[in-house]
Design an enzyme around this catalytic site. Structure first.
Site, PDB file in Angstrom:
ATOM      1  N   GLY A  13      36.809  25.874  46.780  1.00 38.19           N
ATOM      2  CA  GLY A  13      37.363  26.561  45.861  1.00 38.19           C
ATOM      3  C   GLY A  13      38.711  26.192  45.508  1.00 38.19           C
ATOM      4  O   GLY A  13      39.569  26.857  44.788  1.00 38.19           O
ATOM      5  N   SER A  19      45.788  27.672  43.525  1.00 38.26           N
ATOM      6  CA  SER A  19      44.453  28.284  43.834  1.00 38.26           C
ATOM      7  C   SER A  19      44.789  29.253  45.121  1.00 38.26           C
ATOM      8  O   SER A  19      45.646  28.691  46.175  1.00 38.26           O
ATOM      9  CB  SER A  19      43.284  27.448  44.084  1.00 38.26           C
ATOM     10  N   ILE A  20      44.164  30.297  45.302  1.00 37.29           N
ATOM     11  CA  ILE A  20      44.275  31.294  46.475  1.00 37.29           C
ATOM     12  C   ILE A  20      43.520  30.316  47.611  1.00 37.29           C
ATOM     13  O   ILE A  20      44.276  30.512  48.660  1.00 37.29           O
ATOM     14  CB  ILE A  20      43.349  32.407  46.236  1.00 37.29           C
ATOM     15  N   ALA A  95      32.487  33.500  35.318  1.00 33.98           N
ATOM     16  CA  ALA A  95      31.721  34.296  34.485  1.00 33.98           C
ATOM     17  C   ALA A  95      31.974  33.690  32.889  1.00 33.98           C
ATOM     18  O   ALA A  95      33.023  33.488  32.899  1.00 33.98           O
ATOM     19  CB  ALA A  95      31.823  35.789  34.327  1.00 33.98           C
ATOM     20  N   TYR A 155      37.454  43.051  33.414  1.00 29.42           N
ATOM     21  CA  TYR A 155      36.666  42.599  34.589  1.00 29.42           C
ATOM     22  C   TYR A 155      35.110  42.623  34.300  1.00 29.42           C
ATOM     23  O   TYR A 155      34.692  41.623  34.943  1.00 29.42           O
ATOM     24  CB  TYR A 155      37.342  43.002  35.927  1.00 29.42           C
ATOM     25  N   LYS A 162      31.305  41.041  42.106  1.00 33.49           N
ATOM     26  CA  LYS A 162      32.046  41.126  43.324  1.00 33.49           C
ATOM     27  C   LYS A 162      31.544  42.363  44.203  1.00 33.49           C
ATOM     28  O   LYS A 162      31.394  42.282  45.495  1.00 33.49           O
ATOM     29  CB  LYS A 162      33.649  41.753  42.951  1.00 33.49           C
ATOM     30  N   LEU A 194      44.151  29.462  37.577  1.00 31.07           N
ATOM     31  CA  LEU A 194      43.462  29.021  36.554  1.00 31.07           C
ATOM     32  C   LEU A 194      42.130  29.964  36.422  1.00 31.07           C
ATOM     33  O   LEU A 194      41.806  30.259  35.243  1.00 31.07           O
ATOM     34  CB  LEU A 194      42.590  27.694  37.175  1.00 31.07           C
ATOM     35  N   ALA A 195      41.544  30.430  37.517  1.00 28.53           N
ATOM     36  CA  ALA A 195      40.304  31.496  36.949  1.00 28.53           C
ATOM     37  C   ALA A 195      40.765  32.759  36.319  1.00 28.53           C
ATOM     38  O   ALA A 195      40.185  32.941  35.686  1.00 28.53           O
ATOM     39  CB  ALA A 195      39.594  31.688  38.398  1.00 28.53           C
TER      40      ALA A 195
HETATM   41  O1  0WD Z   1      43.819  37.272  40.560  1.00 25.16           O
HETATM   42  C1  0WD Z   1      43.050  36.594  41.145  1.00 25.16           C
HETATM   43  N1  0WD Z   1      43.284  35.179  40.774  1.00 25.16           N
HETATM   44  C2  0WD Z   1      42.157  36.764  41.948  1.00 25.16           C
HETATM   45  C3  0WD Z   1      40.986  36.020  42.612  1.00 25.16           C
HETATM   46  C4  0WD Z   1      42.344  38.251  42.733  1.00 25.16           C
HETATM   47  C5  0WD Z   1      41.240  38.525  43.749  1.00 25.16           C
HETATM   48  C6  0WD Z   1      40.360  37.503  44.019  1.00 25.16           C
HETATM   49  N2  0WD Z   1      40.021  36.330  43.079  1.00 25.16           N
HETATM   50  C7  0WD Z   1      39.059  35.695  43.587  1.00 25.16           C
HETATM   51  C8  0WD Z   1      38.057  34.867  42.628  1.00 25.16           C
HETATM   52  O2  0WD Z   1      37.515  35.879  41.942  1.00 25.16           O
HETATM   53  C9  0WD Z   1      37.466  33.859  43.317  1.00 25.16           C
HETATM   54  O3  0WD Z   1      36.542  34.276  43.732  1.00 25.16           O
HETATM   55  O4  0WD Z   1      39.574  34.580  44.388  1.00 25.16           O
HETATM   56  C10 0WD Z   1      38.675  33.395  44.430  1.00 25.16           C
HETATM   57  C11 0WD Z   1      39.365  32.033  44.077  1.00 25.16           C
HETATM   58  O5  0WD Z   1      40.115  32.360  42.588  1.00 25.16           O
HETATM   59  P1  0WD Z   1      41.318  31.705  42.059  1.00 25.16           P
HETATM   60  O6  0WD Z   1      42.088  30.874  43.215  1.00 25.16           O
HETATM   61  O7  0WD Z   1      42.203  33.080  41.512  1.00 25.16           O
HETATM   62  O8  0WD Z   1      41.027  30.538  40.946  1.00 25.16           O
HETATM   63  P2  0WD Z   1      41.077  29.205  40.963  1.00 25.16           P
HETATM   64  O9  0WD Z   1      42.148  28.480  41.386  1.00 25.16           O
HETATM   65  O10 0WD Z   1      40.591  28.871  39.362  1.00 25.16           O
HETATM   66  O11 0WD Z   1      39.805  28.700  41.924  1.00 25.16           O
HETATM   67  C12 0WD Z   1      38.426  29.109  41.588  1.00 25.16           C
HETATM   68  C13 0WD Z   1      37.746  27.845  41.445  1.00 25.16           C
HETATM   69  C14 0WD Z   1      37.487  27.211  40.363  1.00 25.16           C
HETATM   70  O12 0WD Z   1      38.297  26.773  39.389  1.00 25.16           O
HETATM   71  P3  0WD Z   1      38.126  27.092  37.610  1.00 25.16           P
HETATM   72  O13 0WD Z   1      39.264  27.826  37.262  1.00 25.16           O
HETATM   73  O14 0WD Z   1      38.246  25.719  37.387  1.00 25.16           O
HETATM   74  O15 0WD Z   1      36.709  27.694  37.511  1.00 25.16           O
HETATM   75  O16 0WD Z   1      36.378  28.050  41.965  1.00 25.16           O
HETATM   76  C15 0WD Z   1      35.757  26.719  41.717  1.00 25.16           C
HETATM   77  C16 0WD Z   1      36.523  25.988  40.695  1.00 25.16           C
HETATM   78  O17 0WD Z   1      37.282  24.981  41.365  1.00 25.16           O
HETATM   79  N3  0WD Z   1      34.451  26.881  41.195  1.00 25.16           N
HETATM   80  C17 0WD Z   1      33.392  26.069  41.665  1.00 25.16           C
HETATM   81  N4  0WD Z   1      33.144  25.279  42.740  1.00 25.16           N
HETATM   82  C18 0WD Z   1      32.228  24.852  42.779  1.00 25.16           C
HETATM   83  N5  0WD Z   1      31.001  24.870  42.066  1.00 25.16           N
HETATM   84  C19 0WD Z   1      32.217  26.312  40.893  1.00 25.16           C
HETATM   85  C20 0WD Z   1      31.147  25.832  40.889  1.00 25.16           C
HETATM   86  N6  0WD Z   1      30.017  25.960  40.154  1.00 25.16           N
HETATM   87  N7  0WD Z   1      32.971  27.265  39.714  1.00 25.16           N
HETATM   88  C21 0WD Z   1      34.053  27.405  40.021  1.00 25.16           C
END
Ligand code: 0WD
Length: 254
Positions: A13, A19-20, A95, A155, A162, A194-195
């Site tokens: 991830g 990223s977290i 999503a 959300y 979740k 990013l997410a």
């Molecule tokens: O505020 C926030 N950012 C919070 C995030 C608050 C609480 C929880 N979270 C959670 C998210 O829901 C997620 O489960 O933390 C987790 C990581 O999220 P993140 O660090 O905020 O986001 P990001 O740096 O974008 O990493 C998530 C990554 C994806 O990035 P993008 O944005 O390109 O979708 O998850 C990966 C991808 O690299 N990802 C996948 N990896 C493999 N296969 C797939 C996939 N199909 N889809 C997404």
């Protein structure tokens, strides 16, 4: 001796250095662990390579969690290059954007299924596939958010995903307990990644949390990283099936 000395773990991830998962990987490395990373696709590969170089990570492998063949190849590669692992981080969610901006009542079946597949089933399948190469006493961590139990604007379907993810953690905890493998969820406060940029009005959520949490600040990926590292280490050997909040205390507020 450092807390994670002698441990090898897989972190899924990392999209970039915001990223977290990056915060967690960094904390684990700092405490002596060997870390393995994955990249979702060729577009993200250069960014993950950059992160890997920065952290001194030896191997990165391709993994789109929706592709079973890539999960199988990942297990084979890790087994060949490292043998067994001691921890696993699942930090993946997705999503379709339109499902995160309108009303929940309008959620389409396809968007619902996609959110559940990528954000929930991926944890179950990752654990299924990697359990054979996990040492007894290993620790697994997934990332969740308060939207699982409370209404958070925009959300929507991700809140439902979740909730299912947190329930999956409890059921997996029992199955894995036989091997003293632990699994927990870390519920992070909002962080600009990013997410997160896909969630409508995210900057408003950040401001609101900052103003209304006991610590009156938003959390950083380093704070999430340190708490995540604790849950992955033997320091938390009595903790499983838990949802641990790292959100400046926001969740306790009425
Ligand atoms: O505020 C926030 N950012 C919070 C995030 C608050 C609480 C929880 N979270 C959670 C998210 O829901 C997620 O489960 O933390 C987790 C990581 O999220 P993140 O660090 O905020 O986001 P990001 O740096 O974008 O990493 C998530 C990554 C994806 O990035 P993008 O944005 O390109 O979708 O998850 C990966 C991808 O690299 N990802 C996948 N990896 C493999 N296969 C797939 C996939 N199909 N889809 C997404």
């Amino acid at each position: 001796m450092s807390v994670m000395e002698g441990k090898i773990g897989l972190v899924v991830g990392v999209a970039n250095n915001r990223s977290i998962a990056y915060g967690i990987a960094k904390a684990c490395k700092r405490e002596g662990a060997e870390v393995i990373l994955t990249y979702q696709n060729d577009k993200l590969k250069p960014r993950v390579e950059k992160v890997a170089n920065e952290l001194g990570v030896k191997h990165i492998y391709p993994l789109d969690v929706s592709k079973e063949e890539e999960l199988i190849a990942l297990r084979e590669n890790i087994e060949k290059d490292y043998g067994k692992i001691d921890f696993l981080v699942h930090s993946v969610a997705f999503a379709p954007r339109e499902a995160l901006d309108g009303k929940f009542i309008d959620t389409k079946k396809e968007a619902f299924n996609t959110a559940m597949e990528i954000s929930v089933y991926s944890l179950i399948e990752l654990v299924q596939k990697l359990e054979p190469i996990m040492n007894d006493g290993a620790s697994i961590l997934t990332l969740t958010y308060l939207g699982s139990t409370r209404y958070i604007p925009h959300y929507n379907v991700m809140g439902v995903a979740k909730a299912a993810l947190e329930a999956s953690v409890r059921y997996l905890a029992v199955d894995l307990g036989e091997r003293k493998i632990r699994i927990n969820a870390l519920s992070a406060g909002p962080i600009k990644t990013l997410a997160a940029s896909g969630i409508g009005d995210f900057s408003e959520i950040l401001k609101y949390n900052e103003k209304n949490s006991p610590l009156m600040k938003n959390v950083t990926i380093d704070e999430v990283g340190n708490s995540g590292m604790y849950l992955l280490s033997d320091l938390s050997s009595g903790v499983t099936g838990e949802v641990h909040f790292v959100d400046s205390g926001y969740n306790i507020m009425g």
